[in-house]
Design an enzyme around this catalytic site. Sequence first.
Site, PDB file in Angstrom:
ATOM      1  N   ASN A  18     -18.619  10.626   6.860  1.00 19.65           N
ATOM      2  CA  ASN A  18     -19.036   9.896   7.818  1.00 19.65           C
ATOM      3  C   ASN A  18     -19.624   8.356   7.157  1.00 19.65           C
ATOM      4  O   ASN A  18     -19.974   8.281   6.274  1.00 19.65           O
ATOM      5  CB  ASN A  18     -20.597  10.552   8.286  1.00 19.65           C
ATOM      6  CG  ASN A  18     -20.365  11.839   9.315  1.00 19.65           C
ATOM      7  OD1 ASN A  18     -19.343  11.742   9.894  1.00 19.65           O
ATOM      8  ND2 ASN A  18     -20.709  12.738   9.019  1.00 19.65           N
ATOM      9  N   HIS A  51     -10.537   9.458   6.773  1.00 18.21           N
ATOM     10  CA  HIS A  51     -10.234   9.998   5.805  1.00 18.21           C
ATOM     11  C   HIS A  51      -8.904  10.031   4.859  1.00 18.21           C
ATOM     12  O   HIS A  51      -8.202   9.793   5.805  1.00 18.21           O
ATOM     13  CB  HIS A  51     -10.631  11.659   6.195  1.00 18.21           C
ATOM     14  CG  HIS A  51     -11.780  12.035   6.589  1.00 18.21           C
ATOM     15  ND1 HIS A  51     -13.079  12.301   5.998  1.00 18.21           N
ATOM     16  CD2 HIS A  51     -12.138  12.074   8.001  1.00 18.21           C
ATOM     17  CE1 HIS A  51     -14.055  12.469   6.675  1.00 18.21           C
ATOM     18  NE2 HIS A  51     -13.729  12.448   8.125  1.00 18.21           N
ATOM     19  N   TYR A  96      -0.079   6.065 -13.793  1.00 18.01           N
ATOM     20  CA  TYR A  96      -0.677   7.536 -13.658  1.00 18.01           C
ATOM     21  C   TYR A  96      -1.153   7.601 -12.059  1.00 18.01           C
ATOM     22  O   TYR A  96      -0.977   6.411 -11.662  1.00 18.01           O
ATOM     23  CB  TYR A  96      -1.697   7.871 -14.625  1.00 18.01           C
ATOM     24  CG  TYR A  96      -3.027   6.806 -14.719  1.00 18.01           C
ATOM     25  CD1 TYR A  96      -3.997   7.024 -13.971  1.00 18.01           C
ATOM     26  CD2 TYR A  96      -3.049   6.360 -15.967  1.00 18.01           C
ATOM     27  CE1 TYR A  96      -5.074   6.149 -13.985  1.00 18.01           C
ATOM     28  CE2 TYR A  96      -4.123   5.599 -16.530  1.00 18.01           C
ATOM     29  CZ  TYR A  96      -4.948   5.410 -15.188  1.00 18.01           C
ATOM     30  OH  TYR A  96      -6.162   4.707 -15.682  1.00 18.01           O
ATOM     31  N   GLY A 121     -15.795  -5.206 -10.388  1.00 14.84           N
ATOM     32  CA  GLY A 121     -14.424  -4.877 -10.480  1.00 14.84           C
ATOM     33  C   GLY A 121     -13.845  -4.483  -9.237  1.00 14.84           C
ATOM     34  O   GLY A 121     -13.094  -3.460  -9.212  1.00 14.84           O
ATOM     35  N   THR A 123      39.373   4.888  11.692  1.00 12.83           N
ATOM     36  CA  THR A 123      39.580   5.436  10.480  1.00 12.83           C
ATOM     37  C   THR A 123      39.552   7.025  10.390  1.00 12.83           C
ATOM     38  O   THR A 123      39.724   7.389   9.225  1.00 12.83           O
ATOM     39  CB  THR A 123      38.556   4.963   9.554  1.00 12.83           C
ATOM     40  OG1 THR A 123      37.354   5.354  10.089  1.00 12.83           O
ATOM     41  CG2 THR A 123      38.524   3.328   9.120  1.00 12.83           C
ATOM     42  N   LYS A 173     -13.773  -1.056  -3.278  1.00 17.12           N
ATOM     43  CA  LYS A 173     -14.033  -0.060  -4.379  1.00 17.12           C
ATOM     44  C   LYS A 173     -13.813   1.123  -3.756  1.00 17.12           C
ATOM     45  O   LYS A 173     -14.338   1.771  -2.813  1.00 17.12           O
ATOM     46  CB  LYS A 173     -15.303  -0.335  -5.000  1.00 17.12           C
ATOM     47  CG  LYS A 173     -15.594  -1.442  -5.998  1.00 17.12           C
ATOM     48  CD  LYS A 173     -14.998  -1.696  -7.091  1.00 17.12           C
ATOM     49  CE  LYS A 173     -15.573  -0.727  -8.154  1.00 17.12           C
ATOM     50  NZ  LYS A 173     -17.063  -1.071  -8.537  1.00 17.12           N
ATOM     51  N   HIS A 174     -12.884   1.943  -4.513  1.00 14.97           N
ATOM     52  CA  HIS A 174     -12.548   3.367  -4.245  1.00 14.97           C
ATOM     53  C   HIS A 174     -12.402   3.665  -2.922  1.00 14.97           C
ATOM     54  O   HIS A 174     -12.745   4.686  -2.208  1.00 14.97           O
ATOM     55  CB  HIS A 174     -13.500   4.324  -4.955  1.00 14.97           C
ATOM     56  CG  HIS A 174     -13.610   4.347  -6.471  1.00 14.97           C
ATOM     57  ND1 HIS A 174     -12.531   5.004  -7.143  1.00 14.97           N
ATOM     58  CD2 HIS A 174     -14.235   3.794  -7.449  1.00 14.97           C
ATOM     59  CE1 HIS A 174     -12.915   4.767  -8.371  1.00 14.97           C
ATOM     60  NE2 HIS A 174     -13.920   4.267  -8.526  1.00 14.97           N
ATOM     61  N   ILE A 199      30.426   6.742  13.904  1.00 12.91           N
ATOM     62  CA  ILE A 199      31.088   8.004  13.643  1.00 12.91           C
ATOM     63  C   ILE A 199      32.123   7.796  12.581  1.00 12.91           C
ATOM     64  O   ILE A 199      31.732   8.959  11.376  1.00 12.91           O
ATOM     65  CB  ILE A 199      31.745   8.371  14.975  1.00 12.91           C
ATOM     66  CG1 ILE A 199      31.016   8.705  16.217  1.00 12.91           C
ATOM     67  CG2 ILE A 199      32.725   9.871  14.615  1.00 12.91           C
ATOM     68  CD1 ILE A 199      29.622   9.480  15.915  1.00 12.91           C
TER      69      ILE A 199
END
Length: 648
Positions: A488, A648, A263, A373, A116, A322-323, A175
């Site tokens: 830690n 972390h 959010y 929760g 092409t 949690k978190h 290509i």
Amino acid sequence: KHLYLVPGTCTWYLVPRENTIFKRQAQGALRVIIDMAHILAPVAGSQIDIVPIRRALISVSDKTGIVEFCAFLSTKGVELLSTGGTAKILRESGLRVQDVSEYTGASECLDGRVKTLHPKIHGGLLAVRGNSSHEQEMNEQGMKPIDMTILNLYPFQQTVGGGACYEQCIENIDIGGPSMLRSTAKNHAFTTIVSCPDQYALVQSEIERTGGTSLNLRKQLAAQAFALSASYDSAISSWFADQLGADAPVVTRIYKPAFPLKYGCNPHQKPAMIYSRLGASLPFEIKNGTPGYINLLDAVNAWQLVRELKEATGLAAAASFKHVSPAGAAVAVPLTEVEYEAYEVSSDIQETLTPAALAYLRARNADPMCSFGDFCAISDEVDEITANYLKKEVSDGIVAPSYTPEALRILKAKKGGQFIVLEAPVDFSPGDIEYREVYGMTFSQRRNDVIISQDHMSRVVTANKSLDRSAIRDLIVASICIKYTQSNSVGFAKSGMMVGVGAGQQSRVDCVKLAGRKVATWYLRQHPKVLGLRFKQNVKRQDRVNARVRYIEGDFTNEEKQRWEALFEVVPEPLTEAEKVDFMNQSSGVSLSSDAFFPFRDSIDHASKLGVSFVAQPGGSVQDDQVTEACNEYGMIMCFTGVRLFHH
């Protein structure tokens, strides 16, 4: 030269670079705008919204849906141009197709490498409609306008992923495809680029509705095409860098919006969005509910944890998050009669517990106050028994590999239909390298893909070296758990479940003390006086959980004690400190794992008060000998894993 604009006018001047001050009597000072470069001006043409499709160029390696889409175009009178294999399939389906080689007058050559790459193709794609000069040149060279290109690129990434040799990978670098893609996308004011089978239905719908494609749709498709081009070139560049043994000079990561979030971490952090890597799927499918930012962080960490527990132990596993840290985690180990009572498992339920239900029951009861929760994860298919147990707990959502129809029905009805249900494929591969953007910097590292196993528990450094199978299992459970705990961190485990997790402390001994308080609470929940608490009939399950914890802690204010006493048929006698100490002295067989070495023996001294018999840690401290001697003094068995597990 410098390019100058006369203030207040549209007059530009080219000034030699060395002439740093240029003045004009009537105009005041001039400002340097940009260094002169070869910047193309827009090419004038028609302003068109809806473009009818009269001629389409088709060249696809993924033939999914192509016959049906081209059949639709054919019913609209669209002339079809196509290459080799695609043209053959379309003809076999009864469609009229003109070969590209017939249209261009140039045969495919060089083993199909050149098909092409011809002025009649790219001229037809790039010509500006309504521009008299372009139209004249097209007539002179026998070019026809091409209004749509339908293509996908050679499967380079799949070729590499399949372990192909160097030469075969090179051959699968497209290509002609990227050239047509970019030509069509650049000229999207007049041409439509369709670069994925997923786009066929959208384009077909718009043509049915409007008789062509709108400028807005063409812009969207062009943006997706350029993103595909960038991703494709990035994959090739990265592969070449790997072949050369050097880091890629540029790392390109293309993201596709998957769905918006209400959010981010906090309500004021808007907008928020989940993206997937272009060409890759998300690690889960949403079966119910609307997950939030923190929900999903919990889900992906919890899911990795239970997958690794299942792989390492061969047992069904569960986690309660949690978190972005585990409140509990466990594998399916049978409960004792005392545990049944402490965890409020009725006799009619005991005989029906499946491995998945048993694992989550243990995980939830590591620290049921903190699990309130939670977001949970289960390594195995969720069955009706597990769903019914989860139904009565206060929880935000679950991630698992699959659900029975009845379990899914039960979970979808939880929380008024808002309970989050995610299904995670067990074969999902996140890639070896992970990236994170923080304050204008992008971090990259190899994903922490080490799988803790019994081999990591083989280097026993204490005098006593008698690690039995249950101790190894518990050390593995604790180690994998803290791998996904904010550092830690340390974790205590017994009977296949976490009984205390200490997360996010700067001092390691503070981690031990934090987690140790949870261990003591867990164990004291089995004290006869705690088991004998007589609650009023209307006291809810979570209120009973919280009341037991406060009874064990015992540090009431006067006002709090009055409200607490109102929960009972008979106000209980206090659980004295002496009674707590006597009962804790019976604790034994607890395993302790640390995400990094113990810098001092103080952590071991404190752990000795909690019934710790087994310890796992990476080792590597200058105080290793001191810590080992402390373990010997308390009769503990300690192994060095050699693997630090910071998270972390």
